[in-house]
Design an enzyme around this catalytic site. Structure first.
Site, PDB file in Angstrom:
ATOM      1  N   ARG A 224       1.660  -6.366  -0.912  1.00  0.00           N
ATOM      2  CA  ARG A 224       0.511  -5.307  -1.051  1.00  0.00           C
ATOM      3  C   ARG A 224      -0.731  -6.876  -2.040  1.00  0.00           C
ATOM      4  O   ARG A 224       0.283  -7.077  -2.996  1.00  0.00           O
ATOM      5  CB  ARG A 224       0.250  -4.370  -2.475  1.00  0.00           C
ATOM      6  CG  ARG A 224       0.641  -2.900  -1.496  1.00  0.00           C
ATOM      7  CD  ARG A 224      -0.477  -2.537  -0.564  1.00  0.00           C
ATOM      8  NE  ARG A 224       0.035  -1.409  -0.326  1.00  0.00           N
ATOM      9  CZ  ARG A 224       0.121  -0.921   0.967  1.00  0.00           C
ATOM     10  NH1 ARG A 224       0.527  -2.081   1.859  1.00  0.00           N
ATOM     11  NH2 ARG A 224       0.234   0.529   2.019  1.00  0.00           N
ATOM     12  N   HIS A 272      -3.991  -7.641   6.890  1.00  0.00           N
ATOM     13  CA  HIS A 272      -3.049  -6.146   7.094  1.00  0.00           C
ATOM     14  C   HIS A 272      -3.094  -5.963   8.130  1.00  0.00           C
ATOM     15  O   HIS A 272      -2.799  -4.136   8.724  1.00  0.00           O
ATOM     16  CB  HIS A 272      -3.952  -5.683   5.996  1.00  0.00           C
ATOM     17  CG  HIS A 272      -3.774  -4.463   5.579  1.00  0.00           C
ATOM     18  ND1 HIS A 272      -3.407  -4.102   3.846  1.00  0.00           N
ATOM     19  CD2 HIS A 272      -1.736  -3.703   6.177  1.00  0.00           C
ATOM     20  CE1 HIS A 272      -2.227  -3.230   3.560  1.00  0.00           C
ATOM     21  NE2 HIS A 272      -1.821  -2.949   4.539  1.00  0.00           N
TER      22      HIS A 272
HETATM   23  P1  NDP Z   1      10.874   1.468   0.425  1.00  0.00           P
HETATM   24  O1  NDP Z   1      10.782   2.089  -0.932  1.00  0.00           O
HETATM   25  O2  NDP Z   1      11.977   1.232   1.189  1.00  0.00           O
HETATM   26  O3  NDP Z   1      11.890   0.102  -0.547  1.00  0.00           O
HETATM   27  C1  NDP Z   1      11.377  -1.120  -1.818  1.00  0.00           C
HETATM   28  C2  NDP Z   1      11.982  -1.463  -2.651  1.00  0.00           C
HETATM   29  O4  NDP Z   1      11.312  -2.446  -3.355  1.00  0.00           O
HETATM   30  C3  NDP Z   1      13.064  -0.994  -2.834  1.00  0.00           C
HETATM   31  O5  NDP Z   1      14.549  -2.229  -2.190  1.00  0.00           O
HETATM   32  C4  NDP Z   1      13.121  -1.215  -4.066  1.00  0.00           C
HETATM   33  O6  NDP Z   1      14.627  -0.920  -5.291  1.00  0.00           O
HETATM   34  C5  NDP Z   1      11.651  -2.694  -5.295  1.00  0.00           C
HETATM   35  N1  NDP Z   1      11.687  -2.434  -5.416  1.00  0.00           N
HETATM   36  C6  NDP Z   1      10.424  -1.308  -6.453  1.00  0.00           C
HETATM   37  N2  NDP Z   1      10.138  -1.866  -8.018  1.00  0.00           N
HETATM   38  C7  NDP Z   1      10.891  -2.487  -8.057  1.00  0.00           C
HETATM   39  C8  NDP Z   1      11.164  -3.425  -9.035  1.00  0.00           C
HETATM   40  N3  NDP Z   1       9.897  -3.669 -10.391  1.00  0.00           N
HETATM   41  N4  NDP Z   1      12.007  -4.541  -9.236  1.00  0.00           N
HETATM   42  C9  NDP Z   1      12.381  -4.689  -8.115  1.00  0.00           C
HETATM   43  N5  NDP Z   1      13.027  -3.960  -6.791  1.00  0.00           N
HETATM   44  C10 NDP Z   1      11.864  -3.157  -6.407  1.00  0.00           C
HETATM   45  O7  NDP Z   1       9.668   0.729   0.642  1.00  0.00           O
HETATM   46  P2  NDP Z   1       9.658   0.305   1.982  1.00  0.00           P
HETATM   47  O8  NDP Z   1      10.461  -1.120   2.137  1.00  0.00           O
HETATM   48  O9  NDP Z   1       9.247   1.034   2.893  1.00  0.00           O
HETATM   49  O10 NDP Z   1       7.586  -0.838   2.239  1.00  0.00           O
HETATM   50  C11 NDP Z   1       7.867  -1.780   0.704  1.00  0.00           C
HETATM   51  C12 NDP Z   1       6.356  -1.891   0.706  1.00  0.00           C
HETATM   52  O11 NDP Z   1       5.386  -2.811   2.218  1.00  0.00           O
HETATM   53  C13 NDP Z   1       4.909  -0.629   0.869  1.00  0.00           C
HETATM   54  O12 NDP Z   1       5.309  -1.076  -0.163  1.00  0.00           O
HETATM   55  C14 NDP Z   1       4.346  -0.939   1.443  1.00  0.00           C
HETATM   56  O13 NDP Z   1       3.155  -1.756   0.384  1.00  0.00           O
HETATM   57  C15 NDP Z   1       4.007  -2.423   2.264  1.00  0.00           C
HETATM   58  N6  NDP Z   1       4.103  -2.275   3.772  1.00  0.00           N
HETATM   59  C16 NDP Z   1       3.082  -2.975   4.543  1.00  0.00           C
HETATM   60  C17 NDP Z   1       2.512  -3.338   5.605  1.00  0.00           C
HETATM   61  C18 NDP Z   1       1.673  -4.486   5.519  1.00  0.00           C
HETATM   62  O14 NDP Z   1       1.531  -4.002   7.091  1.00  0.00           O
HETATM   63  N7  NDP Z   1       1.232  -5.253   5.710  1.00  0.00           N
HETATM   64  C19 NDP Z   1       3.132  -1.825   6.457  1.00  0.00           C
HETATM   65  C20 NDP Z   1       4.347  -1.303   6.120  1.00  0.00           C
HETATM   66  C21 NDP Z   1       4.708  -1.268   3.958  1.00  0.00           C
HETATM   67  P3  NDP Z   1      15.060  -0.068  -4.949  1.00  0.00           P
HETATM   68  O15 NDP Z   1      15.899   0.370  -3.681  1.00  0.00           O
HETATM   69  O16 NDP Z   1      16.576  -0.594  -6.085  1.00  0.00           O
HETATM   70  O17 NDP Z   1      14.402   1.299  -5.018  1.00  0.00           O
HETATM   71  C1  OXD Z   2       1.906   0.276   5.279  1.00  0.00           C
HETATM   72  C2  OXD Z   2       0.585  -0.346   5.249  1.00  0.00           C
HETATM   73  O1  OXD Z   2       2.104   0.502   4.217  1.00  0.00           O
HETATM   74  O2  OXD Z   2       0.757  -0.191   6.574  1.00  0.00           O
HETATM   75  O3  OXD Z   2       1.595   1.640   6.079  1.00  0.00           O
HETATM   76  O4  OXD Z   2      -0.075  -0.893   4.220  1.00  0.00           O
END
Ligand code: NDP
Ligand code: OXD
Length: 309
Positions: A224, A272
């Site tokens: 983000r 995005h």
């Molecule tokens: P998940 O919830 O599967 O994974 C999040 C990861 O981030 C986990 O490994 C988690 O750790 C880690 N994490 C969260 N908080 C912290 C922290 N404070 N310190 C260290 N690690 C942290 O999410 P996704 O992989 O499915 O998606 C991630 C993000 O990608 C979404 O939230 C979204 O913002 C973004 N996204 C962007 C898109 C785009 O088109 N640009 C499309 C889709 C998603 P742990 O495993 O230990 O919980």
């Molecule tokens: C999502 C994105 O979070 O598209 O799915 O950013």
């Protein structure tokens, strides 16, 4: 018969309707309108829910967010026990993995610099560096981060990942928590951010973090825009501390036409589009989620409100 309110794009909605009709005829997908029976539905699928959700939809049993990230949701307006489910879909994950592969390869092969050279009419070769000499670090080892690491493996980059809790991933050096962040950053020639946006991760990519990266490191942000302090990023690029960046997300979307990141020669911006929810798979995830709840189970991918993702 169970009503499922759909408040999203009507064109993609046609595919949703088709999947529900064919695969779950007892679940009646109904397009959102501000009045009538749809407000009584026990399920809602939307990116942006209606204002004051608990009042607008008093019978709601679960809210399915149309995306993977849920940071945009008005959490304070949601009834406390309402399950909020995020999107996790194979096609959504694969698109993100493709985007990260593209961005990492672009940076690794100096594509941002070659684009700037081309625009300026310059023909200037840079040394070709082996993938084995370019360390890639992925922040966030969830669905997206792990898929990105898997797609990068065959290229031979030394890979590392950082998450909140400890992970074990074959062929990846893993780091966990703030205590291990500096060690992770120290070996990230290309840093990829795939974190969710939470109170802990907002503004994490700032001047202090950029200073901890190897000199001339590069950045991919597909998490983000709020993860990055954009003024600090511009300064790090201008000072040469960071060499270049690929940004799919910005603090303000769409950015203003004079946003300095858009014009920066070392930055590649995409609007995005790293990934997007694919309608058929998403519809199937919602059907499976409703079935799980009907069977008395927790809906998979329900957001943990205490963690914020
Ligand atoms: P998940 O919830 O599967 O994974 C999040 C990861 O981030 C986990 O490994 C988690 O750790 C880690 N994490 C969260 N908080 C912290 C922290 N404070 N310190 C260290 N690690 C942290 O999410 P996704 O992989 O499915 O998606 C991630 C993000 O990608 C979404 O939230 C979204 O913002 C973004 N996204 C962007 C898109 C785009 O088109 N640009 C499309 C889709 C998603 P742990 O495993 O230990 O919980
Ligand atoms: C999502 C994105 O979070 O598209 O799915 O950013």
């Amino acid at each position: 018969m169970t009503l499922v309110a759909y408040k999203s794009d009507p064109v993609r909605g046609a595919i949703w309707h088709e999947v529900f009709r064919r695969e779950a005829p007892d679940l009646v997908l109904t397009d959102w309108s501000t009045s009538g029976e749809v407000a009584q539905a026990p399920y809602l699928v939307a990116w942006t829910p209606p204002a004051d959700l608990g009042v607008a939809m008093p019978n709601l049993r679960a809210f399915f967010c149309m995306g993977a990230g849920t940071d945009h949701l008005p959490w304070a307006e949601f009834p406390p026990g309402l399950p909020v489910v995020r999107m996790v879909d194979e096609a959504l994950t694969q698109s993100m993995a493709e985007y990260v592969a593209m961005a990492v390869l672009m940076l690794h092969r100096d594509m941002a610099s070659y684009r700037a050279d081309q625009a300026a009419g310059r023909w200037s070769a840079r040394p070709v560096r082996a993938a084995a000499d370019r360390r890639v670090g992925v922040m966030g080892l969830g669905v997206m981060g792990q898929a990105a690491l898997q797609i990068l493996k065959p290229f031979g980059f030394p890979l590392a990942g950082w998450s909140a809790s400890r992970k074990r991933i074959d062929g990846v050096e893993t780091f966990a928590g703030m205590a291990e962040l500096d060690a992770f950053l120290d070996r990230a020639d290309i840093l990829v951010c795939l974190l969710p946006l939470t109170s802990e991760t907002r503004g994490l990519l700032d001047a202090d973090l950029f200073r901890k990266l190897p000199e001339g490191a590069m950045l991919v942000n597909a998490g983000r825009g709020g993860h990055v302090v954009e003024g600090d990023l511009l300064r790090a690029l201008d000072e040469g501390r960071l060499a270049s960046a690929v940004l799919d997300v910005l603090l303000s979307e769409p950015p203003s036409a004079d946003d300095p990141l858009l014009a920066h020669p070392a930055v590649v911006v995409t609007p995005h589009v790293a990934s997007a929810t694919h309608p058929a798979g998403a519809a199937r995830q919602v059907i499976a989620g409703i079935r799980a709840q009907q069977a008395g189970r927790t809906i998979p991918h329900t957001v943990d409100r205490t963690q914020g993702y």
